[in-house]
Design a protein around this motif. Structure first.
Motif, PDB file in Angstrom:
ATOM      1  N   GLN A  53       0.928  -1.180   0.055  1.00 46.95           N
ATOM      2  CA  GLN A  53       0.105   0.015  -0.013  1.00 46.95           C
ATOM      3  C   GLN A  53       0.865   0.967  -0.094  1.00 46.95           C
ATOM      4  O   GLN A  53       0.669   2.267  -0.595  1.00 46.95           O
ATOM      5  N   THR A  54       1.847   1.294   0.686  1.00 47.14           N
ATOM      6  CA  THR A  54       2.819   2.478   0.773  1.00 47.14           C
ATOM      7  C   THR A  54       3.623   2.805  -0.273  1.00 47.14           C
ATOM      8  O   THR A  54       4.235   3.677  -0.604  1.00 47.14           O
ATOM      9  N   ARG A  55       3.580   1.734  -1.387  1.00 50.48           N
ATOM     10  CA  ARG A  55       4.512   2.052  -2.509  1.00 50.48           C
ATOM     11  C   ARG A  55       3.524   2.111  -3.894  1.00 50.48           C
ATOM     12  O   ARG A  55       3.822   1.973  -4.912  1.00 50.48           O
ATOM     13  N   LYS A  56       2.117   2.265  -3.707  1.00 50.73           N
ATOM     14  CA  LYS A  56       1.188   2.323  -4.863  1.00 50.73           C
ATOM     15  C   LYS A  56       1.825   3.561  -5.649  1.00 50.73           C
ATOM     16  O   LYS A  56       1.919   4.770  -5.321  1.00 50.73           O
ATOM     17  N   GLY A  57       1.541   3.132  -7.169  1.00 49.46           N
ATOM     18  CA  GLY A  57       2.092   4.334  -7.786  1.00 49.46           C
ATOM     19  C   GLY A  57       3.430   4.778  -8.139  1.00 49.46           C
ATOM     20  O   GLY A  57       3.881   5.597  -8.752  1.00 49.46           O
ATOM     21  N   GLN A  58       4.508   4.267  -7.103  1.00 52.62           N
ATOM     22  CA  GLN A  58       5.777   4.953  -6.955  1.00 52.62           C
ATOM     23  C   GLN A  58       6.749   4.004  -8.063  1.00 52.62           C
ATOM     24  O   GLN A  58       7.824   4.623  -8.192  1.00 52.62           O
ATOM     25  N   ASP A  59       6.729   2.972  -8.384  1.00 51.34           N
ATOM     26  CA  ASP A  59       7.453   2.016  -9.002  1.00 51.34           C
ATOM     27  C   ASP A  59       6.847   1.638 -10.209  1.00 51.34           C
ATOM     28  O   ASP A  59       6.422   0.453 -10.310  1.00 51.34           O
ATOM     29  N   PRO A  60       7.450   2.120 -11.340  1.00 50.97           N
ATOM     30  CA  PRO A  60       6.487   1.638 -12.797  1.00 50.97           C
ATOM     31  C   PRO A  60       7.035   0.240 -13.208  1.00 50.97           C
ATOM     32  O   PRO A  60       6.407  -0.356 -14.036  1.00 50.97           O
ATOM     33  N   THR A  61       8.192  -0.312 -12.610  1.00 52.05           N
ATOM     34  CA  THR A  61       8.627  -1.470 -12.903  1.00 52.05           C
ATOM     35  C   THR A  61       7.888  -2.622 -12.708  1.00 52.05           C
ATOM     36  O   THR A  61       8.013  -3.721 -13.189  1.00 52.05           O
ATOM     37  N   VAL A  62       6.778  -2.357 -11.874  1.00 52.42           N
ATOM     38  CA  VAL A  62       6.027  -3.427 -11.232  1.00 52.42           C
ATOM     39  C   VAL A  62       5.063  -4.133 -12.288  1.00 52.42           C
ATOM     40  O   VAL A  62       4.460  -4.793 -12.409  1.00 52.42           O
ATOM     41  N   MET A  63       5.087  -3.067 -13.540  1.00 50.20           N
ATOM     42  CA  MET A  63       4.065  -3.186 -14.672  1.00 50.20           C
ATOM     43  C   MET A  63       4.665  -4.139 -15.533  1.00 50.20           C
ATOM     44  O   MET A  63       4.320  -4.626 -16.544  1.00 50.20           O
TER      45      MET A  63
END
Length: 521
Positions: free
Chosen positions: A503-513
């Motif tokens: 939850q704390t990293r939502k939207g911060q790390d584009p590599t998760v896509m």
């Protein structure tokens, strides 16, 4: 003198006043009545024929099919049955089938259209609470314009009914022909025509639709630059033998005999969208043109409901449609996905608990526990969900409550059937949903997680029932495609699916896509 007179107690289906204010129309116990204001006389008008919408499958007093208008001589009202237009004398007397029964004979719906200044449409009120008729009186001594719609062909157009004559077609095409708008001082109308792969451009003709000319060519690049699919109507029956239809989108470059992955998207009655042009926009549902462009079949089936069995009805109708498409040789039975949102979200959530027909399921903003949903607030309107649950869209039945029908509620609730889930699924829910409380999505997710099921929750902070922020709409469209591509096409799973996103990293790390794991430093 201001005296008030009760016309009839407890009316829920009224049809308004005649234009001259002399007559009031209402429905009582399935019969159509007029009330003459001057004499207070009540008269049954229907001649023993039912004008009640028999296709309405809710557990409330059903409305009439619709009101076409009142005649200019002040003597009659025009009402619809399933297919035809009828004239009913307001003072009582023999009824007249204005369209000569051609609608029932051809399974074509005829509806009155009035071409006023800047106005038009497939006219007539729906006969609901306070429903009304078309705005101008109708002169039956002159030709009557009616819209036409083939219930099982999905063709549409317009026809003219001469006084005492049968309908004569003016325009009739295997397309969706839109509502005409008439010029004020010229013999001209403008209207749209569209199909799944024909943009709804404007066309111009005279008021008898002679030789229409295309006036616009909007967004031609859509069909030129992108691979576009095509459409086919599917006829099928559910287990009760009801005649149903689905609209099937074939992928771009469809090869007969080849079996394709298929996405099923549904709500209630979807087949009437057969000729709707599919704009590839962003929101919280799949779009037919986008998936067809990427090698998918997309099936949109109709659903008819049994009171008290909304989930079971959806299972029956949807799986019956899928089986028919498989039998016709279109779909690969091992690569079928399902998506629904809101009411479709409830149904897709229930279906995932009842069958292993689908390889993957995505459900959006779903009511999942009818027991708890019953007492939640529809915050967008301020109403409690009791009405919608008993007699509204959920259709549990008049007087059927979680206390009087506990086992029935549990039998139709996805949460109470969660132990039977065998399919990976994903839930979308906005935390500010004012229609279906966010807790409904969380409750289903928590149950599935505790039971060890394969489930993902996409939680969008401050989003409503339908997401409004473009970045979130895009985000969901990408994630939904990746989810279905993985389970239906064998594409590698992205990191957000395999490792999750705190939850704390939502939207911060584009590599998760992506499917590539970052190198640790």
């Amino acid at each position: 003198d201001g005296t008030r007179t009760l016309i009839e107690p407890g009316l829920s289906r009224t049809m308004g006043f005649s234009p001259d204010g002399k007559w009031f129309l209402y429905l009582k116990a399935g019969r159509v009545y007029s009330y003459e204001m001057a004499t207070e006389k009540k008269t049954t008008l229907d001649g023993g024929k039912s004008f009640v919408n028999a296709e309405d499958d809710h557990d409330y007093e059903k409305p009439v099919y619709g009101v076409g208008g009142f005649t200019s001589d002040g003597t009659s009202v025009l009402l619809y049955d399933r297919y035809d237009v009828w004239a009913l004398p307001l003072a009582g007397g023999p009824t007249t089938n204005v369209t000569k029964g051609q609608g029932a004979k051809q399974e074509v719906r005829y509806r009155v259209v009035q071409l006023g200044r800047g106005a038009a449409g497939r006219g007539g009120g729906g006969g609901g609470r306070g429903g009304g008729a078309a705005p101008e009186p109708i002169d039956l001594s002159k030709p009557l314009l009616v819209s036409t719609f083939g219930e099982y062909t999905k063709k549409s157009g317009y026809a003219e009914v001469a006084p005492g004559g049968a309908p004569v077609s003016l325009i009739w095409a295997d397309k969706s022909i839109g509502s005409p708008v008439a010029a004020e001082k010229a013999d001209r109308v403008i209207f749209t025509q569209q199909t799944f792969n024909e943009y709804p451009n404007y066309w111009l003709s005279d008021k008898r639709f002679t030789a229409p000319r295309q006036m616009t060519d909007a967004a031609p690049e859509l069909l030129k630059e992108f691979a576009w699919g095509s459409k086919k109507l599917i006829d099928y029956k559910n287990s009760r033998g009801q005649r149903l239809q689905a609209t099937l989108t074939l992928p771009a470059g469809y090869e007969p005999g080849k079996k394709y992955p298929m996405l099923v998207y549904f709500y209630e009655l979807m087949s009437d969208t057969h000729h709707t042009f599919s704009f590839p926009v962003y929101d919280d549902r799949p779009h037919m043109s986008t998936y067809a462009s990427n090698g998918y079949l997309v099936l949109q089936p109709d659903v008819r409901y049994v009171i008290g069995r909304p989930g079971s009805s959806a299972v029956d109708c949807v799986t019956s449609a899928v089986k028919q498409v498989i039998a016709l040789g279109y779909a690969d039975p091992a690569r079928i996905g399902l998506q629904g949102h809101s009411w479709g979200g409830y149904q897709s959530s229930f279906i995932v608990t009842q069958t292993n027909m689908f390889a993957a399921v995505v459900t959006g903003a779903p009511p999942t526990d009818l027991m708890s949903f019953y007492g939640t607030l529809y915050r967008s309107s301020g109403n409690i969900q009791q009405g919608i649950t008993e007699v509204g869209q959920v259709r549990m039945g008049t007087g059927a409550t979680p206390w009087s029908a506990k086992e029935l509620y549990e039998s139709q609730s996805p949460v109470h059937n969660a132990p039977k889930i065998t399919t990976p699924f994903m839930i979308l829910h906005g935390t500010a949903d004012g229609s279906v409380d966010y807790g409904q999505g969380v409750e289903f997710y928590a149950a599935a997680r505790r039971l060890g099921k394969q489930v993902i929750l996409l939680s969008y902070p401050d989003e409503a029932h339908h997401m409004g922020r473009k970045e979130n709409q895009k985000d969901f469209q990408v994630r939904m495609r990746q989810f279905f591509d993985h389970y239906l096409k064998g594409a590698p799973a992205p990191l957000w699916m395999t490792e999750g996103v705190p939850q704390t990293r939502k939207g911060q790390d584009p590599t998760v896509m992506t499917t590539i794991k970052k190198t640790e430093k």
